[in-house]
Design an enzyme around this catalytic site. Structure first.
Site, PDB file in Angstrom:
ATOM      1  N   ASP A 133      37.239  30.824  53.130  1.00  0.00           N
ATOM      2  CA  ASP A 133      38.292  31.678  52.573  1.00  0.00           C
ATOM      3  C   ASP A 133      39.322  32.075  53.621  1.00  0.00           C
ATOM      4  OD1 ASP A 133      36.898  31.618  50.215  1.00  0.00           O
ATOM      5  OD2 ASP A 133      36.774  33.795  49.977  1.00  0.00           O
ATOM      6  N   ASN A 196      39.981  40.675  40.088  1.00  0.00           N
ATOM      7  CA  ASN A 196      39.291  41.929  40.401  1.00  0.00           C
ATOM      8  C   ASN A 196      39.439  42.249  41.886  1.00  0.00           C
ATOM      9  OD1 ASN A 196      37.575  44.166  39.548  1.00  0.00           O
ATOM     10  ND2 ASN A 196      36.023  43.233  40.859  1.00  0.00           N
ATOM     11  N   ASP A 267      38.675  46.957  34.645  1.00  0.00           N
ATOM     12  CA  ASP A 267      39.286  45.811  33.975  1.00  0.00           C
ATOM     13  C   ASP A 267      40.742  46.136  33.636  1.00  0.00           C
ATOM     14  OD1 ASP A 267      40.160  43.969  31.895  1.00  0.00           O
ATOM     15  OD2 ASP A 267      38.061  43.363  31.716  1.00  0.00           O
ATOM     16  N   MET A 268      41.668  45.320  34.144  1.00  0.00           N
ATOM     17  CA  MET A 268      43.089  45.565  33.917  1.00  0.00           C
ATOM     18  C   MET A 268      43.424  45.625  32.429  1.00  0.00           C
ATOM     19  SD  MET A 268      46.134  46.134  35.100  1.00  0.00           S
ATOM     20  CE  MET A 268      46.199  45.710  36.851  1.00  0.00           C
ATOM     21  N   ILE A 316      44.327  38.330  36.611  1.00  0.00           N
ATOM     22  CA  ILE A 316      45.370  39.263  36.198  1.00  0.00           C
ATOM     23  C   ILE A 316      46.739  38.613  36.311  1.00  0.00           C
ATOM     24  CG2 ILE A 316      46.495  41.453  36.765  1.00  0.00           C
ATOM     25  CD1 ILE A 316      43.715  42.433  37.729  1.00  0.00           C
ATOM     26  N   GLU A 374      39.988  27.290  42.357  1.00  0.00           N
ATOM     27  CA  GLU A 374      39.421  27.179  43.693  1.00  0.00           C
ATOM     28  C   GLU A 374      38.347  26.101  43.772  1.00  0.00           C
ATOM     29  OE1 GLU A 374      39.271  31.343  45.771  1.00  0.00           O
ATOM     30  OE2 GLU A 374      39.143  31.660  43.599  1.00  0.00           O
TER      31      GLU A 374
END
EC number: 2.7.2.1
Length: 388
Positions: A133, A196, A267-268, A316, A374
């Site tokens: 990463d 998240n 949670d958006m 998101i 990814e």
């Protein structure tokens, strides 16, 4: 080519089996199998270790592909420190190096090493690749990564900004460059990976020059349960006045804060729904999160010498039109204009290249929505390192 993509956690193992064209051609490729093995090593679990978890993965994978051999495995590893500036073929020394980096990622690197050792023992002849990463951000200049702490703190303990989500930022930057018709090494823009966990990255001439996460993924943007940027004195103040331990502060900042702390929801989607229903806390959470992100975009526009694009990606970023609108509406000083209808359509309005343009025709900077993948990026890097 069949590539098994592995993401080993301390008590879980997530996997996908991806098929790539033998010539490595770009483009979406099918996910043949995917799953999650949980409760590894947990008392009472029937999965005692990562080797047992791999047996379960093997059973599921070969139920799908029969006797077709898996050609290679690609492993996601959270922290590569300063040593790993790119993906690497797995050797015993590479695994030992990942273990030595455990102090920088104590929850993630030991688990990744366990998964690597289990995979190597089970498939000793299978080529394997590790993808970090942090690697993409190793191009950051010193002024971007060094903290204003005594030099000895960096030298002795490795305390510096590393950045994360690099695989996603790298992939999406390449897609944005292709969409704009510029060479990858000539692309300068801002990529916003909003899930998240969330991070913004400034990309100049195809390389990361700054990113919002720091020594850990706690820094930067407001996230689902993480604070993002915070005055460090808040930590010492709460420890002194409330007697909180380091572990309690870790829990507070990483698991009880962010959208959850501000609005009561991590949670958006729930936060947006609550805000639309008039919930004051939810509205405040959206204001704080969008303001923080817009500040980063403005700063990174300077860092890259003028962004050619602003890109939203991840859960998101790809799916929350209301949050994208709140962010873009704060960027008027940069001449950025939103196309409300295109924003509502999101990725359903994407072109053949999978990219959606949500800015108005007269916007000074194009605003794009690009889906990240990814696992596909890890599979492709695995193909690149093992094809010869």
């Amino acid at each position: 080519m069949l590539v098994l993509v592995i993401n080993s956690g301390s008590s879980s193992l997530k996997y996908q089996l991806r098929e790539l064209a033998d010539d490595g051609a770009d483009g979406p490729r099918p996910v043949l199998a995917k799953g999650l093995v949980e409760r590894i090593g947990v008392p009472g679990s029937d999965v005692p270790d990562h080797a047992a978890a791999l047996e379960r993965v093997e059973a599921e994978v070969f139920r799908v592909i029969g006797d077709r051999p898996i050609d290679a495995a690609g492993h996601r590893v959270v922290h590569g420190g300063e040593r790993f500036t790119a993906a690497a073929l797995v050797t015993n020394e590479v695994i030992r190096a990942i273990e030595r980096l455990a102090p920088l990622a104590p929850l993630h690197n030991p688990a990744a090493a366990q998964g690597l050792r289990a995979m190597t023992e089970r498939y000793p002849d299978m080529p394997q690749v590790v993808v970090f990463d942090t690697s993409f951000h190793q191009t950051m200049p010193r002024e971007a990564w060094q903290y204003a702490l005594p030099e000895s703190v960096y030298r002795e303990h490795g305390i510096r900004r590393y950045g994360f989500h690099g695989t996603s930022h790298d992939l999406v930057a390449g897609m944005a460059a292709r969409h704009l018709g510029v060479a990858r090494e000539e692309f300068s823009g801002i990529v916003l990976h909003l899930g998240n966990g969330a991070s913004a990255t400034a990309i100049r001439d195809g390389a990361s020059v700054d990113t919002s996460m720091g020594f850990t993924p706690l820094a930067g943007l407001v996230m689902g349960t993480r604070t993002g940027d915070l005055d460090p004195s808040v930590v010492t103040h709460l420890m002194r006045t409330q007697g909180r331990s380091a572990e309690e502060m870790d829990t507070l900042m990483n698991k009880e804060s962010g959208l959850l702390g501000l609005a009561g929801h991590a949670d958006m989607r729930q936060v947006v729904e609550a805000a639309d229903a008039g919930d004051r806390r939810a509205r405040t959470a959206l204001d704080v999160a969008s303001y923080r992100l817009a500040k980063y975009v403005g700063g990174y526009h300077v860092a890259v010498g003028g962004a050619q694009a602003i890109v939203f990606t991840a859960g998101i970023g790809e799916n929350s039109a209301p949050f994208r609108a709140r962010v873009v509406q704060r960027l008027g000083a940069l001449g950025v204009e939103l196309d409300a209808a295109a924003n509502e359509a999101g990725l359903s309005g994407a072109g053949d290249d999978g990219v959606a343009v949500i800015s108005a025709p007269g916007s000074a900077i194009p605003v794009l929505v690009i889906p990240t993948d990814e696992e596909q990026a890890i599979a492709r890097l695995t193909w690149e390192l093992t094809r010869g």
